[in-house]
Write a protein that holds these residues in place. Sequence first.
Motif, PDB file in Angstrom:
ATOM      1  N   GLN A   1       0.848  -1.188   0.000  1.00 40.94           N
ATOM      2  CA  GLN A   1       0.000   0.000   0.000  1.00 40.94           C
ATOM      3  C   GLN A   1       0.881   1.235   0.000  1.00 40.94           C
ATOM      4  OE1 GLN A   1      -1.896  -1.436   3.539  1.00 40.94           O
ATOM      5  NE2 GLN A   1      -3.866  -1.518   2.502  1.00 40.94           N
ATOM      6  N   GLU A   2       0.298   2.371  -0.395  1.00 38.23           N
ATOM      7  CA  GLU A   2       1.082   3.593  -0.513  1.00 38.23           C
ATOM      8  C   GLU A   2       1.658   4.033   0.832  1.00 38.23           C
ATOM      9  OE1 GLU A   2      -2.072   3.150  -1.444  1.00 38.23           O
ATOM     10  OE2 GLU A   2      -2.635   4.517  -3.067  1.00 38.23           O
TER      11      GLU A   2
ATOM     12  N   TRP B   1       3.145   7.314   3.245  1.00 41.08           N
ATOM     13  CA  TRP B   1       2.475   8.592   3.528  1.00 41.08           C
ATOM     14  C   TRP B   1       2.797   9.678   2.511  1.00 41.08           C
ATOM     15  CZ3 TRP B   1       5.439  12.873   4.637  1.00 41.08           C
ATOM     16  CH2 TRP B   1       6.747  12.660   5.094  1.00 41.08           C
TER      17      TRP B   1
ATOM     18  N   LEU C   1       0.255   9.801  -0.544  1.00 41.12           N
ATOM     19  CA  LEU C   1      -1.198   9.983  -0.385  1.00 41.12           C
ATOM     20  C   LEU C   1      -1.634  11.409  -0.723  1.00 41.12           C
ATOM     21  CD1 LEU C   1      -1.677   8.059   2.955  1.00 41.12           C
ATOM     22  CD2 LEU C   1      -2.141   7.265   0.645  1.00 41.12           C
ATOM     23  N   PRO C   2      -2.841  11.550  -1.291  1.00 41.44           N
ATOM     24  CA  PRO C   2      -3.358  12.903  -1.541  1.00 41.44           C
ATOM     25  C   PRO C   2      -3.520  13.667  -0.219  1.00 41.44           C
ATOM     26  CG  PRO C   2      -4.716  11.239  -2.626  1.00 41.44           C
ATOM     27  CD  PRO C   2      -3.765  10.511  -1.736  1.00 41.44           C
ATOM     28  N   THR C   3      -3.359  14.977  -0.287  1.00 42.19           N
ATOM     29  CA  THR C   3      -3.438  15.842   0.890  1.00 42.19           C
ATOM     30  C   THR C   3      -4.763  15.672   1.627  1.00 42.19           C
ATOM     31  OG1 THR C   3      -2.110  17.420  -0.323  1.00 42.19           O
ATOM     32  CG2 THR C   3      -3.231  18.265   1.610  1.00 42.19           C
ATOM     33  N   GLY C   4      -4.669  15.561   2.951  1.00 38.63           N
ATOM     34  CA  GLY C   4      -5.866  15.575   3.789  1.00 38.63           C
ATOM     35  C   GLY C   4      -6.759  14.350   3.661  1.00 38.63           C
ATOM     36  N   GLY C   5      -6.225  13.263   3.122  1.00 34.84           N
ATOM     37  CA  GLY C   5      -7.037  12.048   3.009  1.00 34.84           C
ATOM     38  C   GLY C   5      -8.142  12.146   1.970  1.00 34.84           C
ATOM     39  N   THR C   6      -8.050  13.151   1.099  1.00 32.96           N
ATOM     40  CA  THR C   6      -9.072  13.314   0.068  1.00 32.96           C
ATOM     41  C   THR C   6      -8.977  12.168  -0.936  1.00 32.96           C
ATOM     42  OG1 THR C   6      -8.974  15.696   0.321  1.00 32.96           O
ATOM     43  CG2 THR C   6      -9.895  14.885  -1.740  1.00 32.96           C
TER      44      THR C   6
END
Lengths: 116, 391
Positions: free
Chosen positions: A9-10, A12, A15-20
């Motif tokens: 899995q990716e 940190w 990952l897109p900003t803010g869990g979007t």
Amino acid sequence: MSDKDKKRQEGWKQLPTGGTILEGGTAKKYKTGDWRNSRPVWNKDKCINCLRCWVYCPDSAIILKEGKVAGIDLEHCKGCGICSEECPVKPEKAIKMVPEKQKTEDRGQKTEKSDS
Amino acid sequence: MRQKLAITGNEAMAYAMKQINPDVVAAYPITPATEIVQIFSQYVADGEVDTEFVAVESEHSAMSATIGASAAGSRAMTATSSQGFALMWEMLYIASALRLPIVMPEVNRSLSAPINIHADHSDTMGARDSGWIQIYCENSQEAYDSLIQAVRIAEKCLLPIMVTIDGFIISHAMEVVETFDNKEVQDFIGKYKPAHPLLDVKNPITIGAIDFTDYYFEHKRSQIEAMNNVMPVILKIAGEFQKTFGRNYGLFEKYMLDDAETAIVVIGSTAGTAKAAVNNLRKQGKKVGLLKVRVFRPFPAKEISEALSKLKAVAILDRSAGINAYTAPLFTEISSALYTQGKNPKAVNYIYGLGGRDIFVKDIENVYKDLEKIAITGKVENLINYIGVRE
Ligand code: SF4
Ligand code: SF4
């Protein structure tokens, strides 16, 4: 877990900003069916196709084909039992909740969840 | 046109908000911050701003609506204090974790019980780990200037930011504030261009999705990194502010500190009182100094410990108590910074001003007297001391 599921899995930084989540319709990919401890079993012969179960199901797990119930999507059904509760057919409902432990041969249902 | 206005801290905040002209303001009144949104709602009623003003039924809703507006892609603001701030609590964490650049003036006031409406820092200190950038201001001019900078900082870092002033002492005290032209402010803050606005229906996104054991930790790690990257942004924007408007702001302010043997560290309006004490003692030839913390979150640990490293003794003044902690918040932060940076001036904690209890120049001079003794003996007799409480 299959080898496919084990892919890394990716981290940190990826990952897109803010869990979007940057695309629509992704709830489909999130298989919530394995949370269930009892499953709805649909009886095609008793069903009058009133579609109450389809209206009330909070997980959009009642599958329709050409305006008629065609089965239950067990990959997403969480087993809440609302469909069975709301089914108006008497005396025996067209959807019955059955504990996963006593899983029946539920032919006629779309069962994508692998038996394990 | 630049104007010098005689206005209160609240009026300065409201005036800055008017010039920022946010798309949405959702707010609920609470003493002593009420005036900020009361004045602002008058600007809305008079058509002086383009803002959609949402009069909500609580501060929980104020922050929720502000979060919604910000996620939708607008420049969104609110303002609050004390109990209202406390009622926002769970939403504070959501605003920061969703990386929404909300800007919030906050007027520092004590927390109940007992009920009290006066200044201390218990409210925002309680939220020091909520993921918001925190800037504490000494006076109205700083508040006005900082609020304008805050818009840029928040939108560059994609983090929410609160700019605070001390309740009544600053919020209701009239001071001369130099204000800028509307256009100058607009040119400085620029247009807000959100990367993924929720209202962009052609590019559907999900905000605030569920995140279990598989991804939560990664998202938190990236939030921590966002905060780690804030300090250079604050300094860069402060630099641009200085170029445009003249006044210089850092992460903290050093006052007669460079050659000082003893010093006080303080936050907020008491810095003004402490500067008066420093001036008096300097006239007597005492080598005393002051460090005023402006940016408390993120905490400039290395920079502050460096600035304090040559002192013989330092007193850290807290306007909130770490009731169930070893020491009060600012002391805890600074002593931890000093220890990890290998600096060891003798450090002592003073708790003062809870519930708005006045602190006088004389009180601060007494602290310097204690420091002088500690500098000579090398001994801290009482780690935690109280200023102005009756025994
Ligand atoms: S049990 Fe609940 S989730 Fe499953 S199909 Fe029925 S209503 Fe939907
Ligand atoms: S509620 Fe019962 S009868 Fe109606 S469509 Fe669903 S299963 Fe069929």
